[in-house]
Design a protein around this motif. Structure first.
Motif, short mmCIF file in Angstrom:
data_model
loop_
_atom_site.label_atom_id
_atom_site.label_comp_id
_atom_site.label_asym_id
_atom_site.label_seq_id
_atom_site.Cartn_x
_atom_site.Cartn_y
_atom_site.Cartn_z
N UNK A 158 0.84 -1.17 0.02
CA UNK A 158 -0.10 -0.11 0.03
C UNK A 158 0.86 1.10 0.01
N UNK A 159 0.70 1.92 -0.92
CA UNK A 159 1.24 3.43 -1.18
C UNK A 159 0.73 4.28 -1.63
N UNK A 160 1.06 5.48 -1.74
CA UNK A 160 0.80 6.75 -2.52
C UNK A 160 -0.07 7.69 -1.55
N UNK A 161 -0.86 8.52 -2.28
CA UNK A 161 -1.80 9.40 -1.52
C UNK A 161 -2.85 8.75 -0.51
N UNK A 162 -3.27 7.79 -1.23
CA UNK A 162 -4.53 7.20 -0.60
C UNK A 162 -4.35 5.75 0.07
N UNK A 163 -2.83 5.49 0.10
CA UNK A 163 -2.33 4.03 0.66
C UNK A 163 -3.26 3.08 0.12
N UNK A 164 -3.18 2.75 -1.08
CA UNK A 164 -3.93 1.76 -1.83
C UNK A 164 -2.72 0.91 -2.51
N UNK A 165 -3.00 -0.49 -2.62
CA UNK A 165 -2.26 -1.29 -3.16
C UNK A 165 -2.85 -1.94 -4.45
N UNK A 224 -1.07 6.30 -7.00
CA UNK A 224 0.46 5.66 -6.39
C UNK A 224 1.23 6.40 -7.44
N UNK A 225 2.55 6.58 -7.05
CA UNK A 225 3.85 7.13 -7.67
C UNK A 225 3.70 6.19 -8.85
N UNK A 226 3.86 6.63 -10.17
CA UNK A 226 4.04 5.75 -11.20
C UNK A 226 5.37 5.41 -11.37
N UNK A 227 5.58 3.95 -11.61
CA UNK A 227 6.96 3.56 -11.40
C UNK A 227 7.27 3.13 -13.10
N UNK A 228 8.79 3.59 -13.42
CA UNK A 228 8.82 3.64 -14.86
C UNK A 228 9.04 2.06 -15.72
N UNK A 229 8.67 2.29 -17.04
CA UNK A 229 8.83 1.11 -17.77
C UNK A 229 10.29 0.39 -17.50
N UNK A 230 10.27 -0.71 -17.67
CA UNK A 230 11.63 -1.51 -17.72
C UNK A 230 12.37 -1.44 -16.37
N UNK A 231 11.84 -0.89 -15.32
CA UNK A 231 12.72 -1.05 -13.92
C UNK A 231 12.16 -2.44 -13.43
N UNK A 232 13.27 -2.75 -12.50
CA UNK A 232 13.19 -4.13 -11.75
C UNK A 232 11.86 -4.44 -11.42
N UNK A 233 11.35 -3.31 -10.66
CA UNK A 233 9.86 -3.67 -10.03
C UNK A 233 8.90 -3.62 -11.21
N UNK A 234 8.90 -3.16 -12.04
CA UNK A 234 7.94 -3.05 -13.15
C UNK A 234 7.93 -4.31 -13.87
N UNK A 235 8.94 -5.07 -14.17
CA UNK A 235 9.23 -6.17 -14.90
C UNK A 235 8.84 -7.33 -13.78
N UNK A 236 9.13 -6.87 -12.49
CA UNK A 236 8.75 -8.09 -11.34
C UNK A 236 7.15 -8.15 -11.29
N UNK A 237 6.56 -7.09 -11.33
CA UNK A 237 4.92 -7.04 -11.53
C UNK A 237 4.52 -7.82 -12.61
N UNK A 238 5.10 -7.71 -13.69
CA UNK A 238 4.68 -8.51 -14.91
C UNK A 238 4.88 -9.85 -14.74
N UNK A 239 6.15 -10.38 -14.23
CA UNK A 239 6.25 -11.51 -13.70
C UNK A 239 5.43 -12.09 -12.88
#
Lengths: 257, 174
Positions: A158-165, A224-239
């Motif tokens: 959960x993160x961001x202005x509204x504390x959502x995941x 939620x703060x938008x994380x960039x394409x190609x970042x480890x975290x973004x690829x991980x979310x896709x995995x």
């Protein structure tokens, strides 16, 4: 890509939409959009553009197969296993990143991950796996294991202005509830199996985008703060979400609201 | 012959023995996520004179409840509520109606409980009180760690006064 197959595919999608429409009334505007798609499917034109781009910058299907060191016959099943850990990239990569590598190998400046050319090209490349079942292997090596675990964490945090995941709105106990007139979709294999039908054409935006760009859309909407394409975290979310849809049949391009 | 040479060149120059880690986009997101995290579940106590029958406060609470942000609303915001932040960006509101039905809701959602008739049903019967509602909006994780409800004070999206305005609106007769 055989146009005939694609039309059958989009028809199948459309009829499943109208079926879903019975349990939750689709607005007239949405209906009009879907029937417009029947007449004139811009997603197909974008996939066709992707085919030309891959031919020009990556040697087409043959070039892609050679790049991955698999036969053309095995290419579809190989594509159905992305994201993958590729030692030559020293990390787990999504298909669009692999295409950046292929373009570079062929002496071209890679398209940006956030560009319509890349969306089209990766949609075409993934459509080569149409009819295949997602076969990602998150236990293949320690890098894939770590990526899946990281993806789950990103999904649950959960993160961001509204504390959502992501899980706040896509967990099984809220799926189907209504968020400001929108039913919350299940995004795993028991629901829309998003990993199997993105890249998709978004009718409300009139463009083709990738799964990761769709993730960014939800991050943006839910503060939620938008994380960039190609970042480890973004690829991980896709995995993580690809593994949740493991076994689902790939059908690209998806058609989405 | 020519074709064979081409093919082996292709295969020869394939993935293997290459290093593509620097040609692909791999921006860092861990800092972005770290900065975006919020504090642990936090207990809050209503400030003095928090819940009020003041019409302006209730109007602000209602506006925050029913709207998403200052860029998406027409006309003026009620007295004492801005449409933009100091940096000129639209001020975020609660968009509570996305998940909750309540009197006058347009397109209310059903992820959260229906808050219609809240005063008679929950406050007058003693099932809920103002402090409960205040805490729920401020940080609902305190009494439900798995909640799907938004966190509004710990995240600093709103200030105490605004949480009080929303509380006043929910418990007001409608």
């Amino acid at each position: 890509m055989k146009i005939g197959t694609k039309i059958v595919l989009s028809l199948a999608l459309l009829s499943s939409f109208s079926f879903a429409g019975e349990q939750f009334a689709m607005s007239d505007a949405d209906r009009a959009m879907y029937s417009e798609m029947l007449e004139n499917n811009p997603a197909d034109m974008m996939v066709a553009n992707g085919e030309e781009l891959l031919a020009k910058y990556g040697g087409g299907e043959a070039g892609l197969a050679a790049f991955f060191n698999v036969s053309e016959e095995k290419l579809p099943a190989y594509i159905a296993g992305f994201p993958r850990y590729l030692p030559e990239f020293k990390q787990v990569v999504a298909l669009d990143q692999a295409l950046q590598g292929l373009m570079s190998k062929n002496g071209h400046k890679p398209f940006k991950l956030k560009s319509s050319d890349m969306y089209d090209m990766s949609a075409y490349a993934k459509s080569l796996a149409n009819g295949q079942k997602i076969n990602i292997d998150v236990n293949a090596n320690k890098q894939m294991k770590a990526a899946r675990a990281m993806g789950e964490e990103v999904y649950m945090t959960k993160r961001g202005g509204r504390g959502l995941a992501c899980n706040s709105c896509h967990s099984p106990d809220v799926v189907g509830s209504i968020l400001r007139t929108q039913p919350l979709p299940a995004i795993d294999g028991k629901g829309n199996a998003v990993a199997a039908n993105w890249p998709a054409y978004r009718m409300t935006k009139s463009n083709m985008t990738t799964l990761a760009v769709r993730f960014q859309g939800c991050m943006n909407n839910a503060l939620l703060a938008v994380i960039p394409l190609g970042s480890k975290e973004m690829v991980a979310l896709e995995v993580y979400l690809t593994n949740e849809a493991k076994g689902s049949e790939i059908s690209i391009p998806g058609l989405k609201r | 012959m020519k074709k064979t040479v081409m093919m082996s060149l292709l295969v020869g120059a394939s993935l293997f023995a290459a290093d593509y880690s620097s040609v692909i986009e791999t921006p860092n997101a861990s800092k972005i996520i770290e900065k975006d995290l919020m504090g642990p579940p936090t207990k809050f106590t209503m400030p003095a004179n928090c819940v009020t029958t003041d019409a302006d406060a209730i109007a602000r609470g209602s506006f925050i409840f029913h709207n998403l942000n200052g860029g998406k609303t027409k006309g003026d915001a009620p007295k004492g509520l801005a449409k933009n932040n100091a940096d000129g960006k639209p001020k975020q509101y609660g968009n509570c109606v996305a998940c909750h039905n309540i009197e006058g809701a347009v397109g209310g959602g059903n992820i959260g409980p229906d808050l219609t008739g809240y005063k008679d049903m929950f406050v007058a019967t003693g099932v809920r009180d103002n402090q409960f509602v205040y805490q729920k909006i401020a940080d609902p994780r305190v009494d439900n760690k798995d909640t799907h409800m938004t966190v509004n004070l710990t995240t600093k999206l709103f200030n105490e006064r605004e949480i009080c305005d929303m509380t006043s609106y929910i418990v007001s007769p409608k």
